[in-house]
Write a protein that holds these residues in place. Structure first.
Motif, PDB file in Angstrom:
ATOM      1  N   LEU A  41      -6.500  -7.770  -3.657  1.00 32.11           N
ATOM      2  CA  LEU A  41      -5.604  -8.457  -4.301  1.00 32.11           C
ATOM      3  C   LEU A  41      -5.895  -9.435  -5.711  1.00 32.11           C
ATOM      4  CD1 LEU A  41      -3.019  -6.634  -5.825  1.00 32.11           C
ATOM      5  CD2 LEU A  41      -1.661  -8.434  -4.417  1.00 32.11           C
ATOM      6  N   GLU A  45      -6.676  -8.716  -9.056  1.00 33.38           N
ATOM      7  CA  GLU A  45      -6.190  -9.318 -10.748  1.00 33.38           C
ATOM      8  C   GLU A  45      -6.924 -10.389 -11.805  1.00 33.38           C
ATOM      9  OE1 GLU A  45      -2.975  -9.306 -11.038  1.00 33.38           O
ATOM     10  OE2 GLU A  45      -2.579  -7.368 -10.001  1.00 33.38           O
ATOM     11  N   LEU A  97      12.130 -10.909 -16.068  1.00 37.07           N
ATOM     12  CA  LEU A  97      11.078  -9.638 -15.809  1.00 37.07           C
ATOM     13  C   LEU A  97      11.534  -8.110 -16.432  1.00 37.07           C
ATOM     14  CD1 LEU A  97      10.013 -11.087 -11.912  1.00 37.07           C
ATOM     15  CD2 LEU A  97       8.502 -10.545 -13.611  1.00 37.07           C
ATOM     16  N   VAL A 111       3.862 -10.986 -13.804  1.00 38.30           N
ATOM     17  CA  VAL A 111       2.702 -10.688 -12.799  1.00 38.30           C
ATOM     18  C   VAL A 111       1.175 -10.654 -12.106  1.00 38.30           C
ATOM     19  CG1 VAL A 111       2.966  -8.841 -11.479  1.00 38.30           C
ATOM     20  CG2 VAL A 111       4.744  -8.719 -13.133  1.00 38.30           C
ATOM     21  N   ALA A 114       0.883 -14.727 -11.286  1.00 36.68           N
ATOM     22  CA  ALA A 114       2.330 -14.953  -9.872  1.00 36.68           C
ATOM     23  C   ALA A 114       1.845 -14.031  -8.288  1.00 36.68           C
ATOM     24  CB  ALA A 114       3.570 -14.449  -9.849  1.00 36.68           C
ATOM     25  N   LEU A 115       1.308 -12.605  -8.979  1.00 38.12           N
ATOM     26  CA  LEU A 115       0.233 -12.648  -7.700  1.00 38.12           C
ATOM     27  C   LEU A 115      -0.715 -13.834  -7.507  1.00 38.12           C
ATOM     28  CD1 LEU A 115       0.071  -9.075  -8.107  1.00 38.12           C
ATOM     29  CD2 LEU A 115       1.494  -9.836  -6.853  1.00 38.12           C
ATOM     30  N   PHE A 119      -0.974 -15.448  -3.900  1.00 36.95           N
ATOM     31  CA  PHE A 119      -1.809 -15.266  -2.667  1.00 36.95           C
ATOM     32  C   PHE A 119      -3.534 -16.127  -2.325  1.00 36.95           C
ATOM     33  CE2 PHE A 119      -0.153 -10.828  -3.284  1.00 36.95           C
ATOM     34  CZ  PHE A 119       0.303 -10.633  -2.070  1.00 36.95           C
TER      35      PHE A 119
ATOM     36  N   PHE B  54      -2.892   0.711  -2.812  1.00 37.44           N
ATOM     37  CA  PHE B  54      -3.445  -0.551  -3.552  1.00 37.44           C
ATOM     38  C   PHE B  54      -2.168  -0.747  -4.748  1.00 37.44           C
ATOM     39  CE2 PHE B  54      -5.706  -2.790  -6.715  1.00 37.44           C
ATOM     40  CZ  PHE B  54      -5.537  -4.090  -6.750  1.00 37.44           C
ATOM     41  N   LEU B  55      -1.982  -1.525  -4.996  1.00 32.69           N
ATOM     42  CA  LEU B  55      -1.030  -1.669  -6.277  1.00 32.69           C
ATOM     43  C   LEU B  55      -1.108  -2.847  -6.731  1.00 32.69           C
ATOM     44  CD1 LEU B  55       1.468  -0.460  -7.574  1.00 32.69           C
ATOM     45  CD2 LEU B  55       3.707  -1.931  -6.704  1.00 32.69           C
ATOM     46  N   ASP B  56      -1.442  -2.861  -8.173  1.00 29.93           N
ATOM     47  CA  ASP B  56      -2.166  -4.190  -8.794  1.00 29.93           C
ATOM     48  C   ASP B  56      -0.430  -5.018  -9.738  1.00 29.93           C
ATOM     49  OD1 ASP B  56      -2.356  -2.348 -11.219  1.00 29.93           O
ATOM     50  OD2 ASP B  56      -4.010  -3.278 -10.619  1.00 29.93           O
ATOM     51  N   SER B  57      -1.090  -5.571 -10.959  1.00 26.23           N
ATOM     52  CA  SER B  57      -0.026  -6.348 -11.740  1.00 26.23           C
ATOM     53  C   SER B  57       0.212  -5.672 -12.817  1.00 26.23           C
ATOM     54  CB  SER B  57      -0.102  -7.357 -12.573  1.00 26.23           C
ATOM     55  OG  SER B  57      -1.364  -7.154 -13.355  1.00 26.23           O
ATOM     56  N   LEU B  60       2.667  -3.003 -11.720  1.00 27.79           N
ATOM     57  CA  LEU B  60       3.696  -3.322 -11.655  1.00 27.79           C
ATOM     58  C   LEU B  60       3.957  -3.450 -12.640  1.00 27.79           C
ATOM     59  CD1 LEU B  60       3.357  -5.584  -8.967  1.00 27.79           C
ATOM     60  CD2 LEU B  60       4.620  -3.979  -8.747  1.00 27.79           C
ATOM     61  N   PRO B  85       2.821  -5.029   3.384  1.00 26.97           N
ATOM     62  CA  PRO B  85       1.526  -5.808   2.721  1.00 26.97           C
ATOM     63  C   PRO B  85       2.330  -5.361   1.047  1.00 26.97           C
ATOM     64  CG  PRO B  85       0.913  -4.721   4.110  1.00 26.97           C
ATOM     65  CD  PRO B  85       1.902  -4.441   4.257  1.00 26.97           C
ATOM     66  N   LYS B  88       5.263  -7.403  -0.032  1.00 33.86           N
ATOM     67  CA  LYS B  88       5.050  -8.473   0.096  1.00 33.86           C
ATOM     68  C   LYS B  88       4.676  -8.556  -1.574  1.00 33.86           C
ATOM     69  CE  LYS B  88       2.080 -12.703   1.820  1.00 33.86           C
ATOM     70  NZ  LYS B  88       1.790 -13.095   2.744  1.00 33.86           N
ATOM     71  N   ILE B  89       4.348  -8.184  -1.875  1.00 32.13           N
ATOM     72  CA  ILE B  89       3.516  -8.213  -3.409  1.00 32.13           C
ATOM     73  C   ILE B  89       5.199  -8.057  -3.722  1.00 32.13           C
ATOM     74  CG2 ILE B  89       3.199  -7.158  -5.534  1.00 32.13           C
ATOM     75  CD1 ILE B  89       1.043  -5.984  -3.511  1.00 32.13           C
ATOM     76  N   ILE B  92       6.705 -11.833  -3.596  1.00 28.44           N
ATOM     77  CA  ILE B  92       5.547 -12.914  -4.644  1.00 28.44           C
ATOM     78  C   ILE B  92       6.092 -13.285  -6.010  1.00 28.44           C
ATOM     79  CG2 ILE B  92       3.845 -13.708  -4.862  1.00 28.44           C
ATOM     80  CD1 ILE B  92       3.237 -13.462  -2.504  1.00 28.44           C
ATOM     81  N   THR B  93       5.856 -11.697  -6.743  1.00 28.96           N
ATOM     82  CA  THR B  93       6.618 -11.421  -8.139  1.00 28.96           C
ATOM     83  C   THR B  93       7.822 -11.161  -8.518  1.00 28.96           C
ATOM     84  OG1 THR B  93       6.630  -9.045  -8.135  1.00 28.96           O
ATOM     85  CG2 THR B  93       4.306 -10.773  -8.091  1.00 28.96           C
ATOM     86  N   ALA B  94       8.710 -11.763  -7.458  1.00 30.86           N
ATOM     87  CA  ALA B  94      10.298 -11.819  -7.830  1.00 30.86           C
ATOM     88  C   ALA B  94      10.922 -10.392  -7.944  1.00 30.86           C
ATOM     89  CB  ALA B  94      10.894 -12.536  -8.870  1.00 30.86           C
ATOM     90  N   LEU B  95       9.816  -8.966  -7.903  1.00 28.27           N
ATOM     91  CA  LEU B  95      10.175  -7.632  -8.458  1.00 28.27           C
ATOM     92  C   LEU B  95      11.345  -7.834  -7.371  1.00 28.27           C
ATOM     93  CD1 LEU B  95       7.352  -6.616 -10.149  1.00 28.27           C
ATOM     94  CD2 LEU B  95       9.066  -7.486 -11.537  1.00 28.27           C
TER      95      LEU B  95
END
Lengths: 144, 118
Positions: A41, A45, A97, A111, A114-115, A119, B54-57, B60, B85, B88-89, B92-95
């Protein structure tokens, strides 16, 4: 010390390749299995951010990814965008957000940062030593 | 793995099942599909991330865009996710404080009143 270097033209399609290579080298270097998702990840990013900057500034130059395993697993992702564009990274508080006025680009950047910050314990974002650009440096421990 | 998208209807909800990798390359396709659904009249959308690996920004960002659009239209938007997993993403991003997150589609559909209890 083994070093793997990858440079790719700044297109989104290549970010996946960088992730795959980054994780393969991490596994070979001895990064713990349970950290590999985070490595994948974070490299993704950092590369996404670099590609976005190159496209924003119309830069055809390649993005550089360098992986080395001298005592720890260190990954550098180097872009060539003007420095003032790269350093101003901030994470966004949750109440912002979903704010209507926040642009998609600003949201994704916030975002993404933040990741990275969440991480990667050992993370540095700094100007490159020579020329124009920013380097995102991430380090993970190796050994079981 | 390539992005996969499949839509089905559960009551008044439109459920979009997403699979594979959602990243800077594939996220535009997810955005297009969500816009098609919303422009086509869907007002209560549930995105099932059960088969996402898999998921990235960027992904999101697309999900937040759909949430905002549906809120503006008086609709609702929820996510289905039970993989640690991915959760957790969101933390961590507060989403996780922005999206309604449910472990199953049934829970998402049941928790999203479309009328009387809203």
């Amino acid at each position: 010390m083994a070093t793997v270097r990858l440079s790719f033209s700044p297109a989104p399609v290549h970010v996946r390749t960088a992730r795959l290579v980054g994780v393969a080298v991490a596994r070979r270097a001895g990064v713990r299995e349970d950290l590999l998702d985070e490595v994948r990840l974070a490299i993704g990013e950092a590369c996404t951010r670099a590609v976005a900057l190159h496209r924003q500034y119309g830069l055809p130059d390649p993005v550089l990814v360098e992986m080395s395993d001298a005592g720890s697993y260190a990954v550098r992702v180097v872009d060539r965008a003007p420095i003032e564009a790269g350093i101003g990274l901030t994470a966004l508080p949750p109440d912002e957000l979903a704010n209507e006025s926040l642009t998609d680009e600003a949201l994704t950047t916030g975002v993404g940062f933040a990741l990275l910050a969440g991480f990667v314990e050992d993370l540095q974002v700094r100007p490159v030593d020579e020329g124009v650009g920013t380097e995102v440096r991430m380090v993970w421990p190796v050994g079981r | 793995m390539e992005l996969s998208l499949a839509t089905r209807t559960v009551g008044e909800h439109t459920v979009l099942e997403v699979g594979g990798e959602v990243d800077v390359y594939t996220a535009p396709r997810l955005r297009e599909r969500l816009l098609e659904l919303i422009d086509g009249g869907a007002r209560h959308v549930v995105v099932d991330l059960g088969r996402v690996d898999f998921l990235d920004s960027t992904g999101l960002g697309v999900l937040v865009g759909a949430l905002k659009r549906l809120r503006t239209a008086g609709g609702s938007f929820a996510l289905v996710c039970d993989k640690e997993p991915l959760l957790k993403i969101f933390r961590i991003t507060a989403l996780d404080q922005v999206f309604p997150l449910h472990p199953t589609v049934d829970a998402a559909v049941g928790a999203e009143p479309t009328g009387a209890n809203a």
